[in-house]
Enzyme design. Structure first.
Site, short mmCIF file in Angstrom:
data_model
loop_
_atom_site.label_atom_id
_atom_site.label_comp_id
_atom_site.label_asym_id
_atom_site.label_seq_id
_atom_site.Cartn_x
_atom_site.Cartn_y
_atom_site.Cartn_z
N GLY A 126 0.83 -1.20 0.00
CA GLY A 126 0.00 0.00 0.00
C GLY A 126 0.86 1.25 0.00
O GLY A 126 2.04 1.21 -0.34
N ARG A 127 0.28 2.38 0.40
CA ARG A 127 1.03 3.63 0.41
C ARG A 127 1.92 3.80 1.63
O ARG A 127 2.87 4.57 1.61
CB ARG A 127 0.06 4.82 0.32
N GLU A 133 5.89 4.02 1.66
CA GLU A 133 6.53 5.24 1.15
C GLU A 133 7.08 6.09 2.29
O GLU A 133 8.17 6.63 2.21
CB GLU A 133 5.53 6.10 0.36
N CYS A 173 3.89 -6.52 -2.28
CA CYS A 173 3.54 -5.30 -3.00
C CYS A 173 4.58 -4.19 -2.76
O CYS A 173 5.76 -4.38 -3.00
CB CYS A 173 2.13 -4.89 -2.57
N HIS A 174 4.15 -3.05 -2.25
CA HIS A 174 5.06 -1.94 -1.98
C HIS A 174 5.85 -2.12 -0.68
O HIS A 174 6.73 -1.31 -0.39
CB HIS A 174 4.27 -0.62 -1.88
N TYR A 186 5.39 -5.27 -6.24
CA TYR A 186 4.47 -4.64 -7.18
C TYR A 186 5.32 -4.15 -8.36
O TYR A 186 6.40 -3.59 -8.16
CB TYR A 186 3.74 -3.47 -6.50
#
Length: 195
Positions: A89-90, A93, A119-120, A139
């Site tokens: 997900g975000r 980051e 994923c991320h 991802y």
């Protein structure tokens, strides 16, 4: 092998399924999972987001659930844990910018403890380092970062998982069945069925 103590590093707007499903599934088979987030304590929540493809050039983000943390970030002693889970997900980051997160994750990398990243979530591993030469996936938009770290990045369907030693990775939540099954093997968890 008995039940394991597993650390999960969550964050605001982490992917809903990539946070909720492993958190619940790993506990379901008897492991202890402590979900933490920087600057938050047990009982605090992280809002999640659902990432799905609806015909646009990239995924659409919609509101998920409020995920309740069950442990306090500042109380974590990485040496007390057998394994690590990094949802996507975000959240990765910004989590990868947190020195406390980097220090925690570095412990698992340097001690070669089992790590499941999806994923991320691989962005955190890229920031920590130590994945040079490791075969992994992520991802697809994170693929260039993986290659820049010197990892052997493999683009696989989102329903697949890649295992290299104690590192288990998958591109996205459609790979949960394989990602979690492979992680359980790495943890030494056996599920038996009686007739």
């Amino acid at each position: 092998m008995g039940a394991k103590n597993i650390l999960m590093i969550a964050g605001d707007y982490g992917e809903d399924l990539e946070t909720m499903v492993p958190f619940q599934a790993l506990q379901m088979v008897g492991h202890t999972v402590h979900a933490v987030c920087p600057d938050k304590k047990e009982g605090d929540q992280c809002p999640t987001a659902v990432h799905d493809f609806v015909g646009d050039q990239t995924y659409k983000e919609t509101p998920g659930h409020n995920f309740t943390l069950n442990f306090t970030f500042d109380d974590v002693k990485p040496e007390d844990y057998d394994a690590l889970v990094l949802p996507g997900g975000r959240a990765p980051e910004y989590l990868r910018l947190n020195e406390g997160v980097i220090k925690m994750v570095r412990h698992f990398v340097e001690e070669d403890k089992p790590i499941a990243a999806i994923c991320h979530g691989l962005q955190i591993l890229a920031a920590v380092g130590g994945i040079e030469g490791k075969t992994l996936t992520a991802y697809p938009a994170c693929g260039p970062e993986m290659k820049l770290t010197g990892a052997n990045y493999k683009e696989v369907p989102p329903t697949e998982a890649v295992v290299d030693g104690n590192l288990v990775t998958s591109p996205a939540w459609p790979g949960h069945q394989k990602w979690l099954a492979e992680f359980l093997k790495v943890l030494g968890t056996e599920i038996t069925h009686s007739d």
